[in-house]
Design a protein around this motif. Structure first.
Motif, PDB file in Angstrom:
ATOM      1  N   THR A   1     -36.959 -11.822 -16.535  1.00  4.59           N
ATOM      2  CA  THR A   1     -36.330 -13.134 -16.749  1.00  4.59           C
ATOM      3  C   THR A   1     -35.069 -13.272 -15.923  1.00  4.59           C
ATOM      4  O   THR A   1     -34.812 -14.325 -15.315  1.00  4.59           O
TER       5      THR A   1
ATOM      6  N   ALA B   1     -35.882 -13.857 -12.320  1.00  2.00           N
ATOM      7  CA  ALA B   1     -36.306 -15.248 -12.119  1.00  2.00           C
ATOM      8  C   ALA B   1     -35.103 -16.189 -12.080  1.00  2.00           C
ATOM      9  O   ALA B   1     -35.059 -17.127 -11.279  1.00  2.00           O
TER      10      ALA B   1
ATOM     11  N   ASN C   1     -37.637 -22.535 -11.307  1.00  2.00           N
ATOM     12  CA  ASN C   1     -37.468 -21.137 -11.705  1.00  2.00           C
ATOM     13  C   ASN C   1     -36.340 -20.962 -12.714  1.00  2.00           C
ATOM     14  O   ASN C   1     -36.443 -20.139 -13.626  1.00  2.00           O
TER      15      ASN C   1
ATOM     16  N   ALA D   1     -37.054 -19.652 -16.397  1.00  2.00           N
ATOM     17  CA  ALA D   1     -36.421 -18.448 -16.943  1.00  2.00           C
ATOM     18  C   ALA D   1     -35.874 -18.687 -18.342  1.00  2.00           C
ATOM     19  O   ALA D   1     -35.671 -17.724 -19.092  1.00  2.00           O
TER      20      ALA D   1
ATOM     21  N   TYR E   1     -41.568 -15.770 -15.550  1.00  2.00           N
ATOM     22  CA  TYR E   1     -41.063 -15.013 -14.416  1.00  2.00           C
ATOM     23  C   TYR E   1     -41.206 -15.860 -13.159  1.00  2.00           C
ATOM     24  O   TYR E   1     -41.639 -17.011 -13.222  1.00  2.00           O
TER      25      TYR E   1
END
Length: 739
Positions: free
Chosen positions: A281, A284, A503, A507, A512
């Protein structure tokens, strides 16, 4: 520097050359250096006339700017450019051609973003290829971009709130002009096809990344919705991809201080798996921030150091690693007893090791340690899935009426495998085929609490940078190819911002890193997606699966997941590119093989770093040792050509004419000087026995786009010295770079 021109300089003038001859010659001398920009060829009019015509065409009344106004670039085109009109409404998919004999960026393009020289140059290349070699543009692109950006700033002052909304959220403009009767049906078919493909692929890729299968569904839901609103590509399918999953699965285990779990869905050590999930996470999140920063600061040019050969070799090497990493599921390898375990001291079983280098993977797969645990039932089942997937893919590619089979392959394997497992109960002894296990039902929860603290920040940001380099180049290249095919424009800056925000928000909800997918984007284009709405349809389908159907995947065999990944990475193994580069350019072929073998045998990061370093070294070598050529005059003409490529071209006695085919700067001044001395000695060997003296050396600098102070100092102060055979020697410099 004009004082270097003499009688010999007048004997060789680029303005007098004939452009009728089309034989191949790198950097032909008739190209005017003052306007020399890559991808252009000059028309018959002079540069002054072209500039005057351009200024006249672009001097419109800016106070009465209308949406149909545009800056027109004069050309000698005799047929339409075959491009979508830039003045089409927001979100429209008009296929109408541009105005005949012109190339324009209209009000719609001005509302999108300021122009960059590289983008305009690339667009002209495309137009020139479609027009034909005889249709030449005669305008300085830098001047064109400057004028367009000035108009952009003026137009931006008149923007309404909706113009600003459309600038940051392109979906708003798409929905405003959405053709519900025609576009909706196409977007529904495309979205359902992509959704059916991403559901099994996403779960398989999540397992490849070392994450629970449901994370793949989360990555096909939240980021896809966000990108549909912020992205400018109409066919780019965003979600989990194989290469990103490989990068995470290969590197996260070295970043965190916790054991890797064999089955992330039902881990033996829940705390260790949670630490792994937190690290993914955070990567990301960092990748999303880098994406967004690159888009805002217009730093996408950094990816230009990843040449096509580097990416091709990297993808091919990565496909080998990914494919071999899934073979263990086909062989049925899972756990084996620890040899040190006894009846008194019972040690936990040993999981199948995970390696990147293929020689280590092959040693584990076929070594004596694990072969006793080979399960032929899983192998036969997995092999059947691969054959079925490849058959459906080939049929879909070969027959246009059956193209949906390509998208439905993974879903078909998923349904059939689950049905077989439930009907015959193969998850029980004696078959004991491993299954995915329990997948939680429901929408993703918040993972904002994972954002801090970020332990081992240097390792995670390094991994995020590598992921971004690969993903940015992959996504932008796919989006540009699809836009060219669909005859519309994309905004690379907005693409990067869209992927970055997707992204970052992903997250926050158990996702991911995600990016554009080759295979799913091809399916979206083949099934006729019209707008970004297809992504919303795909995300809704995944949401329904998350809310209702996740218990169905409990008995999906792991060999089916491995077969889906192996089948997907077949397209990454680019053997045709290997043969193409061998025939076209041996240096690119060397870079391709370096990336391929270093990635395959040394690992992803080391191999990629070595390939990039070699590519940059080749670029520096080419600029430090530029191509030079001796020119001769073609019979009965005033045209001068490379004597190696034109054997009929003859040198004039007492005259050495040579050309430099690169910018001259401090790093290549000495090699160019040495090349002049070499050509001088060679010429003297031919003319001295006949009693002819070498009087003039003419240096054609028309292909030279730039010279620095070192080059000017060399030309003014240190011209080539006269030899013993030629007491009086003059150097004449011709070409616009000498002005």
């Amino acid at each position: 520097m004009r004082r270097f021109l003499g009688r010999a300089g007048r004997a060789f003038s680029p303005d007098r050359q004939d452009t009728s001859n089309t034989r191949s010659d790198p950097s032909p001398p008739e190209v005017h250096t003052s306007e020399a920009l890559e991808g252009f060829s000059r028309s018959s009019m002079s540069p002054v006339e072209a500039k005057q015509e351009f200024e006249a065409s672009s001097s419109s009344n800016h106070t009465e700017l209308r949406p149909e106004d545009s800056v027109t670039m004069p050309s000698t085109a005799k047929k339409p450019l075959g491009q979508t009109s830039p003045d089409a409404p927001f979100g429209s998919s008009s296929d109408s051609a541009s105005t005949e004999g012109s190339f324009s960026y209209g009000h719609r393009q001005l509302l999108e973003e300021p122009l960059m020289v590289g983008n305009v140059t690339e667009r002209f290349k495309v137009n020139r290829q479609q027009e034909g070699a005889g249709d030449n543009v005669t305008v300085d692109v830098k001047e064109f971009v400057l004028k367009q950006n000035q108009r952009f700033r003026r137009v931006r002052k008149t923007w309404t709130w909706f113009d600003w909304l459309n600038y940051f959220i392109p979906l708003a403009g798409v929905l405003r002009n959405y053709q519900w009767r025609t576009d909706l049906l196409a977007d529904l078919a495309s979205g359902l096809s992509v959704g059916a493909m991403v559901i099994p692929q996403g779960m398989s890729y999540a397992k490849l990344a070392g994450l629970p299968n449901v994370w793949g569904l989360y990555g096909a839901f939240v980021p896809v919705l966000v990108y549909a609103g912020l992205g400018s590509s109409r066919q780019l399918a965003v979600g989990p991809v194989a290469v990103t999953s490989l990068l995470l699965g290969s590197n996260i285990k070295d970043i965190i201080d916790a054991p890797i779990q064999d089955n992330p869905n039902t881990p033996h050590n829940a705390y260790a798996q949670e630490q792994y999930n937190i690290a993914c996470t955070q990567v990301a999140l960092i990748a999303g921030v880098i994406y967004t920063a690159v888009g805002i600061l217009n730093l996408g040019w950094v990816t230009q150091f990843l040449s096509h050969s580097v990416i091709g070799g990297f993808m091919t090497g990565a496909s080998l690693i990914i494919g071999l990493s899934q073979v263990k599921f086909l062989f049925g390898y899972n756990m084996r007893p620890d040899p040190a375990s006894t009846a008194v001291l019972k040690l936990p079983n040993i999981s199948f090791p995970r390696h990147d280098p293929i020689h280590k993977q092959l040693g584990d797969l076929f070594g004596s340690t694990w072969t006793p645990y080979f399960k032929w039932r899983e192998f036969v089942m997995g092999l059947c899935w691969i054959i079925l997937l490849q058959t459906m893919k080939q049929i879909g590619q070969r027959y246009s009426r059956l193209k949906l089979l390509r998208a439905l392959g993974p879903l078909t394997v998923t349904i059939i495998s689950i049905a077989i497992m439930n009907i015959w109960g193969l998850m029980k002894a004696p078959a004991s085929i491993r299954v995915v296990g329990t997948i939680p039902k429901g929408l993703p929860g918040s993972t904002v609490r994972f954002f801090s603290p970020i332990n081992d920040f240097s390792g995670k940001i390094g991994l995020a940078i590598v992921v971004c380099l690969i993903d940015v180049l992959e996504s932008i290249s796919i989006a540009r190819a699809l836009a060219l095919r669909g005859k519309y424009d994309i905004r690379p800056t907005q693409e990067l911002r869209g992927l970055g925000v997707a992204n970052i928000i992903g997250a926050m909800f158990n996702c991911y890193t995600t990016t554009g997918s080759f295979s799913r984007s091809a399916v979206s284009a083949d099934t006729g997606s019209r707008t970004q709405v297809f992504g919303i349809v795909s995300a809704i389908l995944v949401m329904i699966v998350l809310l209702v159907l996740t218990p169905v995947f409990k008995y999906m065999p792991q060999n089916a997941q491995g077969a889906i990944v192996i089948s997907a990475v077949f397209s990454l193994f680019n053997y045709t590119e290997w043969w193409f580069l061998w025939k076209v350019n041996k240096l690119d072929w060397l870079v391709f093989n370096t990336a391929l073998f270093c990635v395959a045998f040394l690992g992803v990061e080391i191999g990629l770093a070595i390939a990039i370093g070699l590519s940059i070294a080749i670029v520096l070598y080419k600029t430090a040792f530029p191509h030079t050529a001796v020119l001769g005059r073609l019979p009965q003409t005033s045209v001068y050509r490379n004597v190696k490529q034109y054997p009929e071209a003859k040198q004039i006695d007492g005259l050495l004419v040579m050309r430099v085919d690169a910018p001259i700067y401090f790093a290549n001044v000495i090699p160019i000087r040495e090349a002049i001395a070499k050509y001088q000695r060679r010429t003297l060997r031919h003319i001295t026995p006949r009693g002819i003296a070498l009087r003039y050396i003419i240096l054609d600098m028309s292909p030279v786009t730039d010279i620095d102070a070192s080059a000017v100092h060399w030309l003014k102060v240190n011209p080539p010295p006269p030899s013993r055979e030629s007491r009086m020697l003059s150097l004449a410099v011709v070409g616009a770079a000498a002005s």
